[in-house]
Design a protein around this motif. Structure first.
Motif, PDB file in Angstrom:
ATOM      1  N   GLY A 171       4.608   9.462  -8.312  1.00  0.00           N
ATOM      2  CA  GLY A 171       5.572   9.512  -9.398  1.00  0.00           C
ATOM      3  C   GLY A 171       6.994   9.112  -9.011  1.00  0.00           C
ATOM      4  O   GLY A 171       7.944   9.372  -9.744  1.00  0.00           O
ATOM      5  N   ASP A 172       7.132   8.467  -7.841  1.00  0.00           N
ATOM      6  CA  ASP A 172       8.473   8.021  -7.421  1.00  0.00           C
ATOM      7  C   ASP A 172       8.801   6.668  -8.063  1.00  0.00           C
ATOM      8  O   ASP A 172       8.273   5.641  -7.649  1.00  0.00           O
ATOM      9  CB  ASP A 172       8.544   7.851  -5.888  1.00  0.00           C
ATOM     10  CG  ASP A 172       8.197   9.137  -5.142  1.00  0.00           C
ATOM     11  OD1 ASP A 172       8.242  10.213  -5.771  1.00  0.00           O
ATOM     12  OD2 ASP A 172       7.881   9.051  -3.943  1.00  0.00           O
ATOM     13  N   ASP A 173       9.720   6.680  -9.042  1.00  0.00           N
ATOM     14  CA  ASP A 173      10.119   5.422  -9.680  1.00  0.00           C
ATOM     15  C   ASP A 173      10.974   4.577  -8.749  1.00  0.00           C
ATOM     16  O   ASP A 173      10.978   3.356  -8.803  1.00  0.00           O
ATOM     17  CB  ASP A 173      10.912   5.715 -10.969  1.00  0.00           C
ATOM     18  CG  ASP A 173      10.008   6.336 -12.022  1.00  0.00           C
ATOM     19  OD1 ASP A 173       8.784   6.104 -11.944  1.00  0.00           O
ATOM     20  OD2 ASP A 173      10.532   7.057 -12.897  1.00  0.00           O
ATOM     21  N   ARG A 189       0.828  -1.204   0.000  1.00  0.00           N
ATOM     22  CA  ARG A 189       0.000   0.000   0.000  1.00  0.00           C
ATOM     23  C   ARG A 189       0.870   1.265   0.000  1.00  0.00           C
ATOM     24  O   ARG A 189       0.563   2.234  -0.697  1.00  0.00           O
ATOM     25  CB  ARG A 189      -0.965  -0.017   1.191  1.00  0.00           C
ATOM     26  CG  ARG A 189      -2.416   0.165   0.763  1.00  0.00           C
ATOM     27  CD  ARG A 189      -3.405  -0.131   1.857  1.00  0.00           C
ATOM     28  NE  ARG A 189      -3.316  -1.484   2.347  1.00  0.00           N
ATOM     29  CZ  ARG A 189      -3.654  -2.560   1.631  1.00  0.00           C
ATOM     30  NH1 ARG A 189      -4.118  -2.443   0.413  1.00  0.00           N
ATOM     31  NH2 ARG A 189      -3.545  -3.759   2.140  1.00  0.00           N
ATOM     32  N   CYS A 190       1.968   1.226   0.746  1.00  0.00           N
ATOM     33  CA  CYS A 190       2.869   2.399   0.786  1.00  0.00           C
ATOM     34  C   CYS A 190       3.572   2.586  -0.563  1.00  0.00           C
ATOM     35  O   CYS A 190       3.770   3.714  -1.019  1.00  0.00           O
ATOM     36  CB  CYS A 190       3.902   2.229   1.889  1.00  0.00           C
ATOM     37  SG  CYS A 190       3.158   2.168   3.522  1.00  0.00           S
ATOM     38  N   LEU A 191       3.942   1.469  -1.191  1.00  0.00           N
ATOM     39  CA  LEU A 191       4.601   1.551  -2.497  1.00  0.00           C
ATOM     40  C   LEU A 191       3.652   2.121  -3.542  1.00  0.00           C
ATOM     41  O   LEU A 191       4.051   2.869  -4.429  1.00  0.00           O
ATOM     42  CB  LEU A 191       5.085   0.159  -2.930  1.00  0.00           C
ATOM     43  CG  LEU A 191       6.321  -0.372  -2.195  1.00  0.00           C
ATOM     44  CD1 LEU A 191       6.436  -1.879  -2.364  1.00  0.00           C
ATOM     45  CD2 LEU A 191       7.590   0.315  -2.708  1.00  0.00           C
ATOM     46  N   ILE A 193      18.410  -1.468  -4.721  1.00  0.00           N
ATOM     47  CA  ILE A 193      19.656  -1.093  -5.391  1.00  0.00           C
ATOM     48  C   ILE A 193      20.500  -0.417  -4.325  1.00  0.00           C
ATOM     49  O   ILE A 193      20.049   0.527  -3.669  1.00  0.00           O
ATOM     50  CB  ILE A 193      19.382  -0.079  -6.530  1.00  0.00           C
ATOM     51  CG1 ILE A 193      18.118  -0.491  -7.304  1.00  0.00           C
ATOM     52  CG2 ILE A 193      20.577   0.052  -7.456  1.00  0.00           C
ATOM     53  CD1 ILE A 193      17.373   0.700  -7.884  1.00  0.00           C
ATOM     54  N   LYS A 194      21.699  -0.937  -4.143  1.00  0.00           N
ATOM     55  CA  LYS A 194      22.563  -0.447  -3.060  1.00  0.00           C
ATOM     56  C   LYS A 194      22.659   1.081  -3.050  1.00  0.00           C
ATOM     57  O   LYS A 194      22.955   1.698  -4.066  1.00  0.00           O
ATOM     58  CB  LYS A 194      23.952  -1.069  -3.169  1.00  0.00           C
ATOM     59  CG  LYS A 194      24.313  -1.726  -1.847  1.00  0.00           C
ATOM     60  CD  LYS A 194      25.667  -2.326  -1.802  1.00  0.00           C
ATOM     61  CE  LYS A 194      25.878  -2.807  -0.357  1.00  0.00           C
ATOM     62  NZ  LYS A 194      26.325  -4.143  -0.267  1.00  0.00           N
ATOM     63  N   GLY A 195      22.373   1.657  -1.921  1.00  0.00           N
ATOM     64  CA  GLY A 195      22.522   3.110  -1.749  1.00  0.00           C
ATOM     65  C   GLY A 195      21.423   3.941  -2.398  1.00  0.00           C
ATOM     66  O   GLY A 195      21.415   5.156  -2.284  1.00  0.00           O
ATOM     67  N   LYS A 196      20.507   3.272  -3.101  1.00  0.00           N
ATOM     68  CA  LYS A 196      19.449   4.038  -3.773  1.00  0.00           C
ATOM     69  C   LYS A 196      18.066   3.751  -3.200  1.00  0.00           C
ATOM     70  O   LYS A 196      17.288   4.648  -2.934  1.00  0.00           O
ATOM     71  CB  LYS A 196      19.463   3.709  -5.282  1.00  0.00           C
ATOM     72  CG  LYS A 196      20.613   4.380  -6.029  1.00  0.00           C
ATOM     73  CD  LYS A 196      20.233   4.578  -7.474  1.00  0.00           C
ATOM     74  CE  LYS A 196      21.187   5.540  -8.166  1.00  0.00           C
ATOM     75  NZ  LYS A 196      20.927   5.613  -9.602  1.00  0.00           N
ATOM     76  N   GLY A 197      17.770   2.483  -3.066  1.00  0.00           N
ATOM     77  CA  GLY A 197      16.441   2.117  -2.567  1.00  0.00           C
ATOM     78  C   GLY A 197      15.833   1.017  -3.416  1.00  0.00           C
ATOM     79  O   GLY A 197      16.537   0.160  -3.952  1.00  0.00           O
ATOM     80  N   TYR A 198      14.512   1.081  -3.543  1.00  0.00           N
ATOM     81  CA  TYR A 198      13.797   0.039  -4.276  1.00  0.00           C
ATOM     82  C   TYR A 198      13.145   0.609  -5.522  1.00  0.00           C
ATOM     83  O   TYR A 198      12.618   1.715  -5.495  1.00  0.00           O
ATOM     84  CB  TYR A 198      12.713  -0.562  -3.378  1.00  0.00           C
ATOM     85  CG  TYR A 198      13.234  -1.114  -2.080  1.00  0.00           C
ATOM     86  CD1 TYR A 198      13.795  -2.394  -2.032  1.00  0.00           C
ATOM     87  CD2 TYR A 198      13.175  -0.376  -0.901  1.00  0.00           C
ATOM     88  CE1 TYR A 198      14.280  -2.911  -0.835  1.00  0.00           C
ATOM     89  CE2 TYR A 198      13.651  -0.879   0.300  1.00  0.00           C
ATOM     90  CZ  TYR A 198      14.209  -2.150   0.321  1.00  0.00           C
ATOM     91  OH  TYR A 198      14.689  -2.655   1.502  1.00  0.00           O
ATOM     92  N   LYS A 199      13.158  -0.176  -6.608  1.00  0.00           N
ATOM     93  CA  LYS A 199      12.393   0.223  -7.790  1.00  0.00           C
ATOM     94  C   LYS A 199      10.921  -0.033  -7.486  1.00  0.00           C
ATOM     95  O   LYS A 199      10.504  -1.186  -7.280  1.00  0.00           O
ATOM     96  CB  LYS A 199      12.839  -0.602  -9.003  1.00  0.00           C
ATOM     97  CG  LYS A 199      14.167  -0.138  -9.588  1.00  0.00           C
ATOM     98  CD  LYS A 199      14.422  -0.821 -10.918  1.00  0.00           C
ATOM     99  CE  LYS A 199      15.796  -0.425 -11.458  1.00  0.00           C
ATOM    100  NZ  LYS A 199      16.172  -1.220 -12.639  1.00  0.00           N
ATOM    101  N   THR A 200      10.144   1.028  -7.491  1.00  0.00           N
ATOM    102  CA  THR A 200       8.762   0.956  -7.001  1.00  0.00           C
ATOM    103  C   THR A 200       7.944  -0.119  -7.729  1.00  0.00           C
ATOM    104  O   THR A 200       7.383  -1.015  -7.096  1.00  0.00           O
ATOM    105  CB  THR A 200       8.073   2.337  -7.159  1.00  0.00           C
ATOM    106  OG1 THR A 200       9.006   3.351  -6.788  1.00  0.00           O
ATOM    107  CG2 THR A 200       6.851   2.445  -6.285  1.00  0.00           C
ATOM    108  N   LYS A 201       7.905  -0.020  -9.056  1.00  0.00           N
ATOM    109  CA  LYS A 201       7.065  -0.940  -9.832  1.00  0.00           C
ATOM    110  C   LYS A 201       7.493  -2.391  -9.646  1.00  0.00           C
ATOM    111  O   LYS A 201       6.655  -3.283  -9.530  1.00  0.00           O
ATOM    112  CB  LYS A 201       7.137  -0.579 -11.325  1.00  0.00           C
ATOM    113  CG  LYS A 201       6.037   0.363 -11.757  1.00  0.00           C
ATOM    114  CD  LYS A 201       5.981   0.446 -13.270  1.00  0.00           C
ATOM    115  CE  LYS A 201       5.070   1.589 -13.695  1.00  0.00           C
ATOM    116  NZ  LYS A 201       5.276   1.968 -15.092  1.00  0.00           N
TER     117      LYS A 201
END
Lengths: 213, 213
Positions: free
Chosen positions: B35-37, B26-28, B67-75
């Protein structure tokens, strides 16, 4: 049989144990209604859909309960669990959001004697002025005044997602300590307040996952 | 990033992890709408009200995400969690009990695309024939016929307590695998069916206990 919670480090008690106490309470009340002064350990376990050892383990956190080989004295265990949960005196609750879900929850909690619903509020003028289950629905602008006078401890939220942050902030400001929200939205929780969600979709998803195992 | 649930002993995954996956989902979705990829790990943690390490630990059961240091790909993470929960295709659901609570829950789940409410039933003739949220309310006697044809996987129950056993037995007979019940009553659960309860009063009691700590 003495409740000894106060002598325990309370944060040592698992959350799941506290949740199950509510279940035990409801099952014990069924037993009481059926006229069972004593409930055997296997019967209580069966009624609550848990194992005997789990009930024993859960109750051990709070003291010694049960009569060896016989079971539990129904009334005594009810009183003890009520004391542990703090529901031996009525809890003052207010509702914010009196649409279909809010009203359904009001109707549901209205039947439980230790919940005292002292106010119901809505921003929608159409809902206001009406009486529902003996409770007058008032405009949310009147909430601070009522809260100041009645000092409710808890609130239930069932509003559209957009208004959640504003409502949570308002409730914190008027001294509410605990909120149960049926509205799921991103929200910054003010200090000194606990906000829990009832997420019906998540319950369905969890169940779906389990049936596919 | 590959979902590896199938290679795991599924019963090793804690129930709490599965429940939290719904929250992450739900948060994703909120992030995607904004619009956060890519969602950073701290932001996701904040939105879900859990710690970064807990999210990492929960996801570790199913594969390597992020992805290290970036986060998660939302989709990608949404798709992965949907696959884990099995909700990548619609779930057929029926409702038994179309009083105020049943209707409120229908309205609530109607907005979630992967729940496909294919039938709503009630024993009360007054409710029957009516259409609610685009779903025709039918008499419960028609349930077996509809279930035979549509093969729903799950059911939601919101009826008076007296009828719970009969309803659960009927649902088991017509092949329902999972039931979410808002009706709290003692019930013998048939084999091959999972019955979970939504206990609103217990949620309130748990919250009350917590605010008094």
């Amino acid at each position: 049989m003495k409740v000894k919670t106060l002598t325990l480090k309370k944060n040592l008690i698992p959350e799941a144990t506290i949740r199950r106490l509510s279940t035990y309470l409801r099952c014990l009340r069924i037993s009481l209604e059926k006229g069972d002064d004593i409930v055997s350990s296997p019967l209580l376990a069966k009624r609550c859909h848990v194992s005997e050892s789990l009930i024993r383990r859960d109750l051990t956190y709070f003291g010694e309960f049960g009569i060896k080989g016989k079971g539990y004295k129904t009334k005594e265990l009810i009183a003890a669990i009520e004391q542990i949960l703090g529901i031996h005196s009525p809890i003052k609750v207010i509702f914010v959001g009196c649409g279909s879900l809010g009203r359904a929850v009001i109707r549901h909690l209205k039947n439980i004697p230790y919940f005292n619903i002292i106010g119901a509020f809505d921003k929608n003028a159409e809902q206001c002025g009406e009486e529902f289950e003996g409770i007058k629905i008032q405009h949310t602008s009147r909430l601070p005044e009522v809260a100041m006078r009645e000092k409710p401890q808890m609130a239930v939220i069932a509003i559209p997602p957009d208004g959640l942050q504003e409502t949570v902030d308002l409730l914190a400001k008027v001294g509410i300590k605990g909120i149960l929200s049926f509205t799921l939205s991103q929200v910054k929780v003010p200090e000194n307040i606990i906000l829990n969600f009832v997420d019906i979709a998540a319950e369905m998803e969890f169940l779906f996952y389990k049936i596919n195992q």
